[in-house]
Motif scaffolding. Structure first.
Motif, PDB file in Angstrom:
ATOM      1  N   ASP A  48       0.824  -1.203   0.000  1.00 33.95           N
ATOM      2  CA  ASP A  48       0.000   0.000   0.000  1.00 33.95           C
ATOM      3  C   ASP A  48       0.869   1.269   0.000  1.00 33.95           C
ATOM      4  O   ASP A  48       1.703   1.455   0.879  1.00 33.95           O
ATOM      5  N   GLN A  49       0.654   2.115  -0.993  1.00 35.41           N
ATOM      6  CA  GLN A  49       1.461   3.325  -1.159  1.00 35.41           C
ATOM      7  C   GLN A  49       0.777   4.583  -0.614  1.00 35.41           C
ATOM      8  O   GLN A  49       1.368   5.668  -0.659  1.00 35.41           O
ATOM      9  N   GLN A  50      -0.431   4.471  -0.093  1.00 32.81           N
ATOM     10  CA  GLN A  50      -1.190   5.667   0.253  1.00 32.81           C
ATOM     11  C   GLN A  50      -0.603   6.467   1.414  1.00 32.81           C
ATOM     12  O   GLN A  50      -0.925   7.644   1.582  1.00 32.81           O
ATOM     13  N   TYR A  51       0.251   5.840   2.221  1.00 30.56           N
ATOM     14  CA  TYR A  51       0.810   6.544   3.364  1.00 30.56           C
ATOM     15  C   TYR A  51       2.197   7.126   3.100  1.00 30.56           C
ATOM     16  O   TYR A  51       2.823   7.691   4.001  1.00 30.56           O
ATOM     17  N   ASN A  52       2.687   6.980   1.873  1.00 34.81           N
ATOM     18  CA  ASN A  52       3.982   7.552   1.532  1.00 34.81           C
ATOM     19  C   ASN A  52       3.959   9.065   1.749  1.00 34.81           C
ATOM     20  O   ASN A  52       3.002   9.746   1.379  1.00 34.81           O
ATOM     21  N   GLY A  53       5.017   9.570   2.350  1.00 29.01           N
ATOM     22  CA  GLY A  53       5.130  11.017   2.527  1.00 29.01           C
ATOM     23  C   GLY A  53       4.405  11.576   3.728  1.00 29.01           C
ATOM     24  O   GLY A  53       4.425  12.795   3.948  1.00 29.01           O
ATOM     25  N   MET A  54       3.777  10.735   4.537  1.00 27.85           N
ATOM     26  CA  MET A  54       3.007  11.221   5.684  1.00 27.85           C
ATOM     27  C   MET A  54       3.809  11.306   6.979  1.00 27.85           C
ATOM     28  O   MET A  54       3.537  12.162   7.820  1.00 27.85           O
ATOM     29  N   PHE A  55       4.778  10.391   7.151  1.00 32.85           N
ATOM     30  CA  PHE A  55       5.380  10.239   8.463  1.00 32.85           C
ATOM     31  C   PHE A  55       6.877  10.524   8.458  1.00 32.85           C
ATOM     32  O   PHE A  55       7.592  10.110   7.553  1.00 32.85           O
ATOM     33  N   PRO A  56       7.359  11.197   9.501  1.00 34.12           N
ATOM     34  CA  PRO A  56       8.797  11.490   9.603  1.00 34.12           C
ATOM     35  C   PRO A  56       9.575  10.340  10.222  1.00 34.12           C
ATOM     36  O   PRO A  56       8.994   9.404  10.792  1.00 34.12           O
ATOM     37  N   ILE A  57      10.872  10.407  10.121  1.00 35.32           N
ATOM     38  CA  ILE A  57      11.757   9.516  10.870  1.00 35.32           C
ATOM     39  C   ILE A  57      11.589   9.836  12.351  1.00 35.32           C
ATOM     40  O   ILE A  57      11.467  11.002  12.736  1.00 35.32           O
ATOM     41  N   ILE A  58      11.560   8.820  13.197  1.00 39.46           N
ATOM     42  CA  ILE A  58      11.424   9.049  14.634  1.00 39.46           C
ATOM     43  C   ILE A  58      12.726   8.717  15.359  1.00 39.46           C
ATOM     44  O   ILE A  58      13.561   7.972  14.858  1.00 39.46           O
ATOM     45  N   THR A  59      12.880   9.274  16.538  1.00 34.19           N
ATOM     46  CA  THR A  59      14.050   9.006  17.358  1.00 34.19           C
ATOM     47  C   THR A  59      13.826   7.760  18.205  1.00 34.19           C
ATOM     48  O   THR A  59      12.691   7.294  18.387  1.00 34.19           O
ATOM     49  N   PHE A  60      14.918   7.247  18.751  1.00 32.58           N
ATOM     50  CA  PHE A  60      14.852   6.106  19.657  1.00 32.58           C
ATOM     51  C   PHE A  60      13.957   6.441  20.851  1.00 32.58           C
ATOM     52  O   PHE A  60      13.136   5.630  21.291  1.00 32.58           O
ATOM     53  N   GLU A  61      14.077   7.648  21.365  1.00 28.56           N
ATOM     54  CA  GLU A  61      13.286   8.047  22.520  1.00 28.56           C
ATOM     55  C   GLU A  61      11.804   8.146  22.169  1.00 28.56           C
ATOM     56  O   GLU A  61      10.938   7.781  22.988  1.00 28.56           O
ATOM     57  N   GLU A  62      11.481   8.615  20.997  1.00 25.82           N
ATOM     58  CA  GLU A  62      10.087   8.654  20.571  1.00 25.82           C
ATOM     59  C   GLU A  62       9.523   7.239  20.438  1.00 25.82           C
ATOM     60  O   GLU A  62       8.372   6.975  20.806  1.00 25.82           O
ATOM     61  N   PHE A  63      10.339   6.343  19.912  1.00 30.24           N
ATOM     62  CA  PHE A  63       9.944   4.932  19.793  1.00 30.24           C
ATOM     63  C   PHE A  63       9.637   4.345  21.167  1.00 30.24           C
ATOM     64  O   PHE A  63       8.598   3.674  21.359  1.00 30.24           O
ATOM     65  N   ILE A  64      10.513   4.586  22.125  1.00 24.97           N
ATOM     66  CA  ILE A  64      10.312   4.066  23.472  1.00 24.97           C
ATOM     67  C   ILE A  64       9.009   4.590  24.066  1.00 24.97           C
ATOM     68  O   ILE A  64       8.241   3.856  24.693  1.00 24.97           O
ATOM     69  N   SER A  65       8.723   5.862  23.839  1.00 26.03           N
ATOM     70  CA  SER A  65       7.505   6.445  24.384  1.00 26.03           C
ATOM     71  C   SER A  65       6.246   5.820  23.795  1.00 26.03           C
ATOM     72  O   SER A  65       5.221   5.718  24.464  1.00 26.03           O
ATOM     73  N   ILE A  66       6.323   5.389  22.536  1.00 23.55           N
ATOM     74  CA  ILE A  66       5.172   4.704  21.934  1.00 23.55           C
ATOM     75  C   ILE A  66       4.866   3.432  22.718  1.00 23.55           C
ATOM     76  O   ILE A  66       3.700   3.126  23.016  1.00 23.55           O
ATOM     77  N   ALA A  67       5.900   2.680  23.077  1.00 25.57           N
ATOM     78  CA  ALA A  67       5.698   1.453  23.854  1.00 25.57           C
ATOM     79  C   ALA A  67       5.206   1.769  25.261  1.00 25.57           C
ATOM     80  O   ALA A  67       4.269   1.134  25.765  1.00 25.57           O
ATOM     81  N   LEU A  68       5.815   2.751  25.904  1.00 23.05           N
ATOM     82  CA  LEU A  68       5.436   3.076  27.279  1.00 23.05           C
ATOM     83  C   LEU A  68       4.029   3.647  27.361  1.00 23.05           C
ATOM     84  O   LEU A  68       3.368   3.524  28.392  1.00 23.05           O
TER      85      LEU A  68
END
Length: 399
Positions: free
Chosen positions: A152-172
């Motif tokens: 699926d290509q519809q989400y191309n261009g929507m999301f930025p690169i995230i940091t390790f800390e942002e990733f951790i916060s998603i889990a927490l």
């Protein structure tokens, strides 16, 4: 057919996903450190092989993005997996390739046209736009796109690169306990091109961030169950080094039979020998081999399985193979274009302890539908839901 994702409330209405897309486009995605309270969260399941969301639910949404990870959590992932690299200014980011070319819109940013470089990566001269030549501010200008054209290509261009800390916060910030499974990616390249104060290495920075957010404890310890974590790497030197920094469980990744280890130049046959497994078990709790090295393939048919899983288990090592994908082009003929047949084979015949999958929801559904606790159709009085309620009561009592 039993209702899917029973007990977790994983309905994924279009309006919910639209709000997710809007929320993920901004920065920061979450407060850092996490300040969201979910009260008594359901614990991570430890009674069946782990569902490891490979780069998030990247079969649906561009890999390693906030939306891909939140989607994986919605779909029932036990762990969300990521690859950790670094920016030029030493900020750790979630990104798989050392170059930005294949999964971002870097080609559209003419202001960066002069940043293309050629570096040696694992013995091969590689040309492209390397993450280590861009600051975090510059990397945040880019947008991620789907790796495969048939997805699926519809989400191309929507999301930025995230940091390790942002990733951790998603889990927490997840509504239940979700583990993280970060990889120390290409440490030789990162340590060559990025320098931190006080002589710190990439591995020091990596572990420091995990400690900052409270990740600690050996496998199945009380601390680990609160914030589950596996640290993975193809580089045995890195795994041995960080063993002096953290007791968190580690997984030694194993590449194709033709590819030596990136730091010690050891062959596949050496690192899968009984002598080496006996050595590495002092530093890791498991191995993560490419699945086709466990069960060789010829003309897209499965061959006789190796004894690697049995030998690893004999050394008290878990086995988490990669990567399971739903598309026909990735399914061997033996599975008749049915990903559920592949899951059944690996879980019930080969008997692995976890799977890296691009399609978290498919694996979760298979495990739910085939679980002895799901045979009653998943109504509100099911044994599965009863166990969940008991877990909440116990958690409430402990607090």
């Amino acid at each position: 057919m039993p209702s899917t994702c029973s007990g977790f409330g994983f309905g994924f209405a279009p309006i919910l996903f639209l709000s997710l897309v809007v929320a993920c486009a901004a920065r920061p995605i979450y407060p850092l450190p996490s300040k969201v309270s979910h009260g008594n969260r359901l614990p991570i399941q430890t009674s069946r092989p782990y569902n490891i969301a490979h780069r998030g639910s990247n079969g649906e949404i561009p890999e390693e993005t906030s939306a891909a990870y939140m989607r994986a959590i919605e779909e029932g992932a036990d762990f969300i997996e990521t690859d950790i690299l670094s920016s030029k200014d030493g900020v750790l980011i979630c990104f798989h390739d050392v170059t930005l070319d294949d999964t971002t819109d870097i080609a559209d940013h003419k202001e960066f046209a002069n940043r293309k470089r050629t570096y040696e990566v694992q013995g091969v001269n590689t040309t492209g736009f390397f993450t280590v030549d861009f600051t975090l501010t510059e990397l945040k200008l880019l947008r991620v796109k789907q790796r495969y054209s048939f997805r699926d290509q519809q989400y191309n261009g929507m999301f930025p690169i995230i940091t390790f800390e942002e990733f951790i916060s998603i889990a927490l910030d997840a509504p239940r306990v979700v583990g993280i499974y970060p990889e120390i990616k290409n440490p030789i390249l990162i340590n060559q091109h990025v320098k931190w104060p006080d002589g710190k290495k990439f591995e020091d920075k990596f572990v420091g961030i995990l400690k900052k957010y409270g990740y600690k404890g050996s496998y199945m310890s009380e601390n680990w169950l609160k914030q589950p974590l596996f640290i993975q790497s193809f580089a045995p030197t890195s795994l041995v080094y960080i063993s002096n920094l953290t007791d968190s469980p580690k997984i030694f990744l194993i590449d194709d039979v033709t590819i030596p280890t990136q730091d010690t130049n050891q062959s596949y046959w050496e690192i899968t020998s009984d002598a080496y497994l006996d050595y590495i078990k002092d530093y890791v709790v498991g191995i993560g081999p490419w699945k086709d090295t466990i069960v060789p393939v010829g003309k897209n048919y499965l061959q006789i399985p190796s004894n690697l899983v049995a030998r690893a288990h004999s050394h008290d090592l878990q086995v988490h193979p990669y990567t399971y994908r739903n598309e026909n082009k990735f399914l061997h003929f033996d599975f008749h274009q049915d990903p559920y047949e592949e899951y059944d084979y690996w879980l019930n015949n080969i008997r692995v302890d976890g799977l890296f999958t691009d399609f978290t929801g498919s694996l979760h559904n298979f495990q739910e539908w085939t679980s002895p606790l799901s045979k009653d159709g998943g109504d509100d009085n099911s044994a599965s839901k009863l166990l969940h309620k008991i877990a909440l009561l116990i958690s409430s009592y402990k607090n």
